[in-house]
Scaffold this motif. Structure first.
Motif, PDB file in Angstrom:
ATOM      1  N   GLY A 190     -22.616  35.573  22.968  1.00  0.00           N
ATOM      2  CA  GLY A 190     -23.626  35.064  22.055  1.00  0.00           C
ATOM      3  C   GLY A 190     -23.064  34.460  20.776  1.00  0.00           C
ATOM      4  N   VAL A 191     -21.754  34.373  20.675  1.00  0.00           N
ATOM      5  CA  VAL A 191     -21.100  33.810  19.492  1.00  0.00           C
ATOM      6  C   VAL A 191     -20.309  32.568  19.904  1.00  0.00           C
ATOM      7  N   MET A 192     -20.430  31.495  19.123  1.00  0.00           N
ATOM      8  CA  MET A 192     -19.671  30.275  19.400  1.00  0.00           C
ATOM      9  C   MET A 192     -18.293  30.386  18.756  1.00  0.00           C
ATOM     10  N   VAL A 233     -15.335  29.085  10.809  1.00  0.00           N
ATOM     11  CA  VAL A 233     -15.649  30.434  11.278  1.00  0.00           C
ATOM     12  C   VAL A 233     -16.538  30.374  12.517  1.00  0.00           C
ATOM     13  N   GLU A 234     -16.595  31.478  13.250  1.00  0.00           N
ATOM     14  CA  GLU A 234     -17.509  31.611  14.382  1.00  0.00           C
ATOM     15  C   GLU A 234     -18.945  31.722  13.876  1.00  0.00           C
ATOM     16  N   PHE A 235     -19.901  31.455  14.779  1.00  0.00           N
ATOM     17  CA  PHE A 235     -21.310  31.546  14.394  1.00  0.00           C
ATOM     18  C   PHE A 235     -22.160  31.858  15.627  1.00  0.00           C
ATOM     19  N   PRO A 236     -23.348  32.448  15.442  1.00  0.00           N
ATOM     20  CA  PRO A 236     -24.214  32.773  16.587  1.00  0.00           C
ATOM     21  C   PRO A 236     -24.663  31.521  17.334  1.00  0.00           C
ATOM     22  N   GLU A 237     -24.661  31.575  18.655  1.00  0.00           N
ATOM     23  CA  GLU A 237     -25.116  30.437  19.459  1.00  0.00           C
ATOM     24  C   GLU A 237     -26.588  30.141  19.218  1.00  0.00           C
ATOM     25  N   SER A 238     -27.318  31.107  18.692  1.00  0.00           N
ATOM     26  CA  SER A 238     -28.747  30.894  18.467  1.00  0.00           C
ATOM     27  C   SER A 238     -29.007  29.712  17.529  1.00  0.00           C
ATOM     28  N   PHE A 239     -28.034  29.338  16.685  1.00  0.00           N
ATOM     29  CA  PHE A 239     -28.201  28.162  15.834  1.00  0.00           C
ATOM     30  C   PHE A 239     -28.333  26.878  16.655  1.00  0.00           C
ATOM     31  N   LEU A 240     -27.879  26.906  17.904  1.00  0.00           N
ATOM     32  CA  LEU A 240     -27.896  25.710  18.748  1.00  0.00           C
ATOM     33  C   LEU A 240     -28.972  25.766  19.817  1.00  0.00           C
TER      34      LEU A 240
END
Length: 490
Positions: free
Chosen positions: A421-423, A435-442
């Protein structure tokens, strides 16, 4: 004892003759203290006006007629050129050549040693003198109430007053803007041929005093210094000359374009915005190298010089970003605005004015869908049908699309992939926002205005940017590396 006027005149003549005899007796080979020859020249600042002929072509000109007309006033007349005109021009008696190009076997040229009068008039080729008009221009410049005027201008070849323009030069954005005067009588430049008169000390204080084309060079340098213009309501006539040959006209146009381009490069102007809204560009094309060198510590050299990204580079970056986004969308590659590019979109819908590239994130699994990306992933730098160059970056596992093979302005494509669940991605360059970020942003991505087109972006740009850059990132702009240069230190 009272000295009569006759006695004073006689005494002065005797002193002057003794000085001349002293200079002749010592001879040109004698050197005074310190090894320097004594000067028997007139002191600097002699009242009067020197006429300087600078804007002319070697192959077709009216130098003889122009020089003879002004030499008849009489005033000192100089013809300034890199070297003697060729074909040779029989200059009238008393008219001197001022060579500007150094020659190894001769002493260096110092224009100030040839300009001895308090004022100098820059006269265009094909102008005829009018008795007393140079003096009127000088008086207009020096009269009380002249304010910040440091130039007097009179048109050539028409009885109408020259058309004034406002001229604003914006060094930070590499731009010169022309427009109608903001108030009556305000003038920063004039249209058409004109005689320009200024104090000799002001001319010689300019970094490019005799650059061509002369009017543009003087007006822009004057605007940078806040100098105003005084327009004299009288004109110098221009003779009826034989028409220039078609080949001569073509040569003159090409030389004029090259000179103007070199002048703008010297003056740091990449774009001229004309009164009618048209533009002249003096920067990036697909055939040229980009306007700045390799960027170190995320701080391009132009930032250290107090400037922002050249407008021609921003234009090329917009074109490249639009092209890349279109190619990715056509191929079904999922992409989104990343880093500083998303920051610029959130602030103004455009590239940040001091940014030097565009960043897009992509799904790594989609790389093979785009033939240009697939070729780059295989290690082949490939030029697409519109001349953009796709290649794999040497710094790590990401891709670059350059404006052209010659011009390396580019869009960076960062391949992310989801993990729990993290990009994340395989190449990190140590930037604070990397930095990494949650895939939910996409999920989903959303359209967002950027650089003149609609790009795809994370669905919550503010939260995404504050994760990357910290709270208040949109409202508080800063240069890429504040440790090197902070916004507001210009």
């Amino acid at each position: 004892m009272r000295v009569t006027l006759c006695q004073a005149t006689l005494g002065g003549a005797i002193v002057l003759n003794l000085l001349l005899l002293f200079c002749v007796w010592r001879g040109p080979g004698w050197r005074g203290a310190g090894g320097s020859p004594p000067s028997c020249r007139l002191p600097r600042g002699v009242p009067g006006v020197t006429v300087l002929l600078r804007d002319f072509e070697d192959f077709e000109n009216d130098l003889v007629g122009t020089a003879r007309s002004f030499a008849s006033l009489p005033v000192p007349v100089l013809v300034a050129a890199e070297e003697a005109p060729y074909p040779p021009v029989p200059l009238p008696p008393g008219v001197r050549l001022l060579p500007l190009r150094p020659v190894a076997h001769r002493p260096p040229v110092h224009p100030e040693s040839h300009l001895r009068t308090l004022h100098v008039a820059l006269v265009p080729d094909g102008t005829r003198a009018v008795p007393g008009l140079l003096e009127r221009m000088r008086d207009a410049l020096e009269e009380e109430g002249a304010g910040h005027a440091r130039l007097a201008v009179a048109p050539v070849g028409t009885g109408l007053p020259p058309r004034c323009l406002e001229l604003r030069v914006e060094p930070r954005s590499w731009t010169a803007r022309y427009g109608p005067p903001g108030e009556p009588g305000a003038c920063g430049a004039v249209e058409g041929p004109a005689v320009l008169l200024l104090r000799t000390r002001d001319l010689l204080a300019l970094p490019f005093p005799l650059a061509r084309p002369v009017p543009a060079a003087i007006f822009i340098q004057a605007a940078l210094r806040g100098w105003g213009l005084r327009v004299v309501p009288a004109a110098f006539p221009a003779p009826h000359l034989p028409p220039v040959s078609p080949h001569g006209r073509w040569k003159a146009e090409k030389l004029g374009e090259n000179r103007r381009r070199q002048l703008m490069r010297d003056l740091g102007v990449k774009r001229e915005v004309l009164e009618d809204g048209g533009e002249r560009w003096y920067g990036c094309s697909k055939e040229t190298a980009r306007c700045f060198g390799t960027v170190h510590t995320r701080t391009p050299q132009y930032l250290l010089a107090g400037r922002w990204t050249p407008p021609c580079c921003l234009r090329a970056l917009r074109e490249t970003a639009r092209h890349v986004a279109g190619a990715l969308e056509a191929a079904g590659v999922r992409y989104w605005l990343e880093g500083g590019s998303l920051l610029g979109a959130a602030r103004s819908g455009d590239i940040i004015p001091w940014d030097y590239d565009v960043d897009l994130g992509i799904y790594r699994e989609d790389v093979g869908k785009c033939r240009w990306l697939a070729a780059a992933a295989a290690g082949e730098a490939v030029e697409d049908t519109e001349g953009f160059l796709w290649e794999k970056a040497t710094e790590g596992d990401f891709y670059r699309v350059h404006y052209s093979r010659s011009n390396r302005l580019h869009v960076d494509l960062w391949p992310f992939y989801p993990r729990g669940g993290v990009m994340t991605k395989d190449t990190w360059l140590g930037h604070p926002q990397d930095v990494e970020f949650p895939e939910s942003f996409l999920l989903p991505r959303v359209p967002m205005a950027f650089a003149g087109f609609t790009a795809m972006a994370p669905n919550n740009a503010r939260a995404f940017l504050e994760l990357k850059f910290g709270p208040g990132a949109i409202e508080n702009p800063e240069y890429p590396n504040p440790d090197i240069k902070r916004l507001g230190q210009d």
